[in-house]
Design a protein around this motif. Structure first.
Motif, PDB file in Angstrom:
ATOM      1  N   LYS A  45      -6.169   0.983  -3.070  1.00  0.00           N
ATOM      2  CA  LYS A  45      -6.983   1.176  -1.868  1.00  0.00           C
ATOM      3  C   LYS A  45      -7.126   2.664  -1.605  1.00  0.00           C
ATOM      4  CE  LYS A  45      -8.744  -0.111   2.264  1.00  0.00           C
ATOM      5  NZ  LYS A  45      -9.848  -1.059   2.465  1.00  0.00           N
ATOM      6  N   THR A  80     -11.606  -0.865  -2.211  1.00  0.00           N
ATOM      7  CA  THR A  80     -10.492  -1.526  -2.872  1.00  0.00           C
ATOM      8  C   THR A  80     -10.872  -1.826  -4.324  1.00  0.00           C
ATOM      9  OG1 THR A  80      -9.903  -2.573  -0.772  1.00  0.00           O
ATOM     10  CG2 THR A  80      -8.866  -3.457  -2.744  1.00  0.00           C
ATOM     11  N   LYS A 110      -0.649  -1.172  -5.051  1.00  0.00           N
ATOM     12  CA  LYS A 110       0.253  -2.277  -4.749  1.00  0.00           C
ATOM     13  C   LYS A 110       0.169  -3.315  -5.854  1.00  0.00           C
ATOM     14  CE  LYS A 110       1.278  -3.962  -0.853  1.00  0.00           C
ATOM     15  NZ  LYS A 110       1.304  -4.663   0.458  1.00  0.00           N
ATOM     16  N   PRO A 112      -0.288  -7.016  -7.146  1.00  0.00           N
ATOM     17  CA  PRO A 112      -0.843  -8.287  -6.666  1.00  0.00           C
ATOM     18  C   PRO A 112       0.189  -9.394  -6.824  1.00  0.00           C
ATOM     19  CG  PRO A 112      -1.681  -7.791  -8.850  1.00  0.00           C
ATOM     20  CD  PRO A 112      -0.861  -6.602  -8.424  1.00  0.00           C
ATOM     21  N   THR A 113       0.165 -10.329  -5.910  1.00  0.00           N
ATOM     22  CA  THR A 113       1.122 -11.429  -5.963  1.00  0.00           C
ATOM     23  C   THR A 113       0.403 -12.756  -5.730  1.00  0.00           C
ATOM     24  OG1 THR A 113       1.609 -11.177  -3.600  1.00  0.00           O
ATOM     25  CG2 THR A 113       3.050 -10.032  -5.147  1.00  0.00           C
ATOM     26  N   ASN A 116      -3.029 -14.096  -3.650  1.00  0.00           N
ATOM     27  CA  ASN A 116      -3.583 -13.138  -2.689  1.00  0.00           C
ATOM     28  C   ASN A 116      -4.920 -12.579  -3.146  1.00  0.00           C
ATOM     29  OD1 ASN A 116      -1.474 -13.441  -0.989  1.00  0.00           O
ATOM     30  ND2 ASN A 116      -0.476 -11.497  -1.440  1.00  0.00           N
ATOM     31  N   PRO A 118      -7.376  -9.558  -3.227  1.00  0.00           N
ATOM     32  CA  PRO A 118      -7.185  -8.113  -3.038  1.00  0.00           C
ATOM     33  C   PRO A 118      -7.725  -7.592  -1.715  1.00  0.00           C
ATOM     34  CG  PRO A 118      -7.916  -8.572  -5.273  1.00  0.00           C
ATOM     35  CD  PRO A 118      -7.981  -9.874  -4.526  1.00  0.00           C
ATOM     36  N   SER A 120      -7.585  -9.015   1.103  1.00  0.00           N
ATOM     37  CA  SER A 120      -6.727  -9.381   2.227  1.00  0.00           C
ATOM     38  C   SER A 120      -5.372  -8.674   2.189  1.00  0.00           C
ATOM     39  CB  SER A 120      -6.511 -10.896   2.247  1.00  0.00           C
ATOM     40  OG  SER A 120      -5.777 -11.313   1.098  1.00  0.00           O
ATOM     41  N   MET A 121      -5.132  -7.879   1.156  1.00  0.00           N
ATOM     42  CA  MET A 121      -3.852  -7.181   1.035  1.00  0.00           C
ATOM     43  C   MET A 121      -3.779  -6.030   2.044  1.00  0.00           C
ATOM     44  SD  MET A 121      -3.442  -7.150  -3.135  1.00  0.00           S
ATOM     45  CE  MET A 121      -1.885  -6.264  -3.105  1.00  0.00           C
ATOM     46  N   PHE A 123      -2.406  -2.323   2.925  1.00  0.00           N
ATOM     47  CA  PHE A 123      -1.960  -1.084   2.283  1.00  0.00           C
ATOM     48  C   PHE A 123      -1.469  -0.129   3.374  1.00  0.00           C
ATOM     49  CE2 PHE A 123      -4.997  -3.123  -0.425  1.00  0.00           C
ATOM     50  CZ  PHE A 123      -4.544  -2.917  -1.710  1.00  0.00           C
TER      51      PHE A 123
END
Length: 238
Positions: A45, A80, A110, A112-113, A116, A118, A120-121, A123
Motif C-alpha cells: 500500500k 494497493t 503485508k 496476505p492471509t 482476505n 487486498p 480490505s487489508m 496497513f
C-alpha cells in the motif's frame, strides 16, 4: 469498472443470490495451490492521498527493492498492489527491511492471509529504526531500552553493536509504529531523584515525507485535514 462499484455489486450478490446449486465446492488440491502461491506474494500500500502512477510504480519498485529476480506487480485499486516474487529472498527482504519509499511516499508491505481481499487489508504499521539521543550511559541497558521503545511502538530489535553492548552516541531500536498516530518526538524520564526530568530525543531513520502539522504519515501539511493541527507554526517541522 470502478473497484468500489465492484464491491457494492458483490455485496448485492451476497444478499440476493442464494441458489445452493450455483455454489462451487473447492477441492483440497485447489486450496493447496493457492496457499503455495500466497507464500510468494505480498500486498503493498502506498500511503498517499493522491492516486499514484501505476506504470511508474511497477517499473521503479523492483529497483527500489534491489530485487535479484523478476517481480510481478498488479494493481488492485486505491494505491494497493499485489507483488508476486520469484525469489523468496527478495520477498523476505521487502517484508523485513525498509521503510520503502515511492516518490517520497511510504510503501507498506503485508503478508496476505486466507481469503482476505487486498482492498480490505489494513496497513497501519511499519517497522522502522529509531535513534534515541541524550540517553545517559547508566541507562544504556536492554531492559530500559525496551521500556523506552514500548512508548514508541512494539519493539522488534535492539541494536547492541558488535560487542553486544548498548553503548554509543545514541541507542538504536527497531520499532513497529502505528502509521495512524502522530510521531512521538521525545520521551520524558522521571528518575525520581532531585535531578530534573530527562528528555530523550527521537530520530527516525529513512523516514518518508510526513505531515509537519499533525505528525502523521501519508500526507503533507498542505494536504492535512486535521482541524486541530497547527498549520502555521508546524509543531513537527525542522
Amino acid at each position: 469498472m470502478d473497484p468500489d462499484e465492484i464491491s457494492r455489486l458483490v455485496n448485492d450478490l451476497k444478499l440476493y443470490h442464494n441458489d445452493p446449486n450455483d455454489t462451487i465446492n473447492l477441492e483440497e488440491e485447489d486450496i493447496k495451490i493457492e496457499e503455495e502461491r500466497l507464500l510468494r506474494c505480498l500486498v503493498a500500500k502506498v500511503l498517499s492521498p493522491k492516486a499514484i502512477n501505476r506504470d511508474a510504480f511497477r517499473q521503479q519498485m523492483p529497483r527500489v527493492l534491489q530485487s535479484e529476480k523478476r517481480i510481478i506487480i498488479e494493481a488492485t485499486g486505491d494505491n494497493t498492489f499485489v507483488f508476486e516474487f520469484l525469489s523468496l529472498r527478495d520477498r523476505a527482504r521487502a517484508l523485513s527491511e525498509g521503510p520503502w519509499h515511492f516518490s517520497r511516499n511510504l510503501v507498506i508491505f503485508k503478508e496476505p492471509t486466507g481469503w482476505n481481499n487486498p482492498r480490505s487489508m489494513i496497513f497501519d504499521e511499519i517497522p522502522i529504526w529509531v535513534q534515541l539521543h541524550n540517553v545517559p550511559i547508566a541507562l544504556m541497558h536492554e531492559d530500559l531500552l525496551l521500556k523506552l521503545g514500548g512508548k514508541i511502538g512494539s519493539v522488534v530489535e535492539i541494536d547492541k553493536g558488535e560487542n553486544g553492548a548498548c553503548l554509543g552516541r545514541f541507542a538504536r531500536i527497531r520499532v513497529r509504529i502505528n502509521t495512524m498516530q502522530p510521531l512521538r518526538k521525545c520521551i520524558r524520564i522521571n528518575a525520581m531523584r532531585d535531578e530534573e526530568d530527562l528528555y530523550i530525543l527521537l530520530v527516525y531513520e529513512r523516514l518518508p515525507d510526513f505531515c509537519y502539522a499533525c505528525g502523521r504519515l501519508g500526507h503533507s501539511h498542505r494536504e492535512c485535514d486535521d482541524s486541530m493541527a497547527d498549520k502555521v507554526n508546524l509543531n513537527f517541522g525542522a
